[in-house]
Design an enzyme around this catalytic site. Structure first.
Site, PDB file in Angstrom:
ATOM      1  N   ASP A   1      76.135 -23.726  37.086  1.00 52.44           N
ATOM      2  CA  ASP A   1      74.679 -23.594  36.906  1.00 52.44           C
ATOM      3  C   ASP A   1      73.880 -24.264  38.032  1.00 52.44           C
ATOM      4  OD1 ASP A   1      75.443 -22.554  34.372  1.00 52.44           O
ATOM      5  OD2 ASP A   1      75.370 -24.560  33.479  1.00 52.44           O
TER       6      ASP A   1
ATOM      7  N   GLU B   1      70.256 -15.010  29.991  1.00 49.31           N
ATOM      8  CA  GLU B   1      70.065 -16.462  30.185  1.00 49.31           C
ATOM      9  C   GLU B   1      69.881 -16.740  31.673  1.00 49.31           C
ATOM     10  OE1 GLU B   1      73.690 -18.289  28.710  1.00 49.31           O
ATOM     11  OE2 GLU B   1      74.884 -17.507  30.358  1.00 49.31           O
TER      12      GLU B   1
HETATM   13  O1  FUB Z   1      76.620 -24.256  31.352  1.00 53.53           O
HETATM   14  C1  FUB Z   1      76.343 -23.911  30.024  1.00 53.53           C
HETATM   15  C2  FUB Z   1      75.707 -22.562  29.940  1.00 53.53           C
HETATM   16  O2  FUB Z   1      76.568 -21.579  30.495  1.00 53.53           O
HETATM   17  C3  FUB Z   1      74.435 -22.413  30.728  1.00 53.53           C
HETATM   18  O3  FUB Z   1      73.337 -23.022  30.126  1.00 53.53           O
HETATM   19  C4  FUB Z   1      74.369 -20.953  30.824  1.00 53.53           C
HETATM   20  O4  FUB Z   1      73.421 -20.471  31.738  1.00 53.53           O
HETATM   21  C5  FUB Z   1      75.791 -20.614  31.192  1.00 53.53           C
HETATM   22  O5  FUB Z   1      76.024 -20.759  32.556  1.00 53.53           O
END
Ligand code: FUB
Length: 337
Positions: A32, A239
């Protein structure tokens, strides 16, 4: 401070020492990546995946991160520095666990770290911590941002100084249950033919510690001006939103989750609407990918992650690639070599 030699290809002709499409660091698992240029250097604010196995589920229980490390690099020919722990969950009064994807910003002499974590009621909230140095250590505010929910904050400061936060995630981020802004434990999100849930956006107050408005969903439209529908999993928001400005236009980019792509949509204003533009990256190894886009010394770069370092979905590594635009402003798809 822990200097850490990155995996490099020094001496490989034209290839920068920090080679594109290779893990930036191998001493810890990172994911991320939110990249920013502060004081002429690149700072990367990643999640810090743990070197332990947690059984995976659709709620993201495999991601049990407890702290953040900040990485920096002077340029792509210099080593990557891992600055060690910048913020730990035990130093955040309201947070219990799962420190997921963070972002950072600089304003008026202060550096801000924005981060999601689960509170003691089991809800993801978004907090802020501040420092006088880009690498931290950061001191967390006592409470999360009022009105915040879900995951994956990204803060964009426009040329007029107004800051916006974009955030949200389906499944683990439970955006389906927060679609109205209130938590509904039975919320399942829209049907396949209905408009998809958009990323959430709010203008921030000048001190970057609060929202200046009730958070709202941004609209992502197709080429005919119709909302992208929830069943359009190649294009709908899942996301990891990111905002950058290129040639006066606002580029909202994000992960499609179930179809594992990075895509983007373009708007005339920071709060949209945004028109779907195309794909930035094909699926990589691992279930998730998550990215940021940053300009450095006149070139544009994509930072992203995959699971190639470990072969395990929840033990990821951050990488970068140069990003190119076509003359019409569309983004050329990055093709990892
Ligand atoms: O790293 C945890 C979660 O996985 C993140 O918040 C999402 O975007 C995905 O990458």
């Amino acid at each position: 401070m822990t200097p850490c030699k990155s995996r490099s290809s020094e001496g490989a002709g034209e290839t920068p020492a920090i080679a594109p499409y290779q893990p930036l660091v191998t001493n810890i698992f990172t994911a991320d990546p939110s990249a920013h240029v502060f004081n002429g250097k690149i700072y990367v604010y990643p999640s810090h995946d743990r070197d332990e196995y947690f059984p995976p589920d659709d709620d993201g229980e495999q991601y049990q991160m407890k702290d953040y490390h900040v990485l920096s690099l002077k340029d792509f020919d210099s080593e990557v520095i891992d600055h060690g722990v910048a913020l730990s969950v035990e130093d955040v009064p309201w947070a219990e666990k799962q420190m997921w994807a963070p972002d950072a910003a600089y304003k008026n002499g202060k550096y801000y770290l924005f981060f999601p974590a689960k509170d003691y009621e089991g809800h993801f909230r978004i907090g802020v911590a501040t420092s006088d140095k880009p690498e931290g250590p950061f001191t967390a505010e006592k409470d999360f941002i009022e009105g915040s929910f879900s995951i994956d904050p990204a803060v964009f400061i426009d040329d007029d100084g107004q800051a916006y936060m974009y955030w949200g995630g389906l499944w683990g981020g439970r955006l389906e249950k927060w679609a109205t802004g209130e938590y509904n434990a039975d919320g399942v999100g829209p049907g396949a033919d209905e408009p998809a849930i958009g990323a959430i956006c709010a203008k921030m107050t000048p001190d970057l510690l609060a929202f200046e408005m009730k958070p709202a969903q941004v609209q992502i439209l197709d080429e005919n001006g119709e909302p992208i529908v929830a069943g359009d999993e190649d294009r709908r928001f899942f996301e990891g939103p990111w905002m950058h400005k290129y040639m006066g236009k606002y580029y909202l980019s994000y992960s499609t989750g179930t179809t594992h792509r990075l895509v983007y949509a373009v708007g005339e204003s920071p709060m949209g609407p945004f028109v779907f533009g195309g794909q930035i990256l094909d699926p990589v190894q691992g279930w998730t990918t998550h990215h940021s886009i940053v300009e450095f010394n006149g070139k544009w770069y994509l930072f992203y992650h995959d699971a190639s370092l470990s072969g395990i979905d929840a033990q990821r590594c951050v990488k970068y690639a140069e990003l190119f635009y076509n003359e019409d402003g569309s983004i050329r798809k990055v093709k990892p070599e």
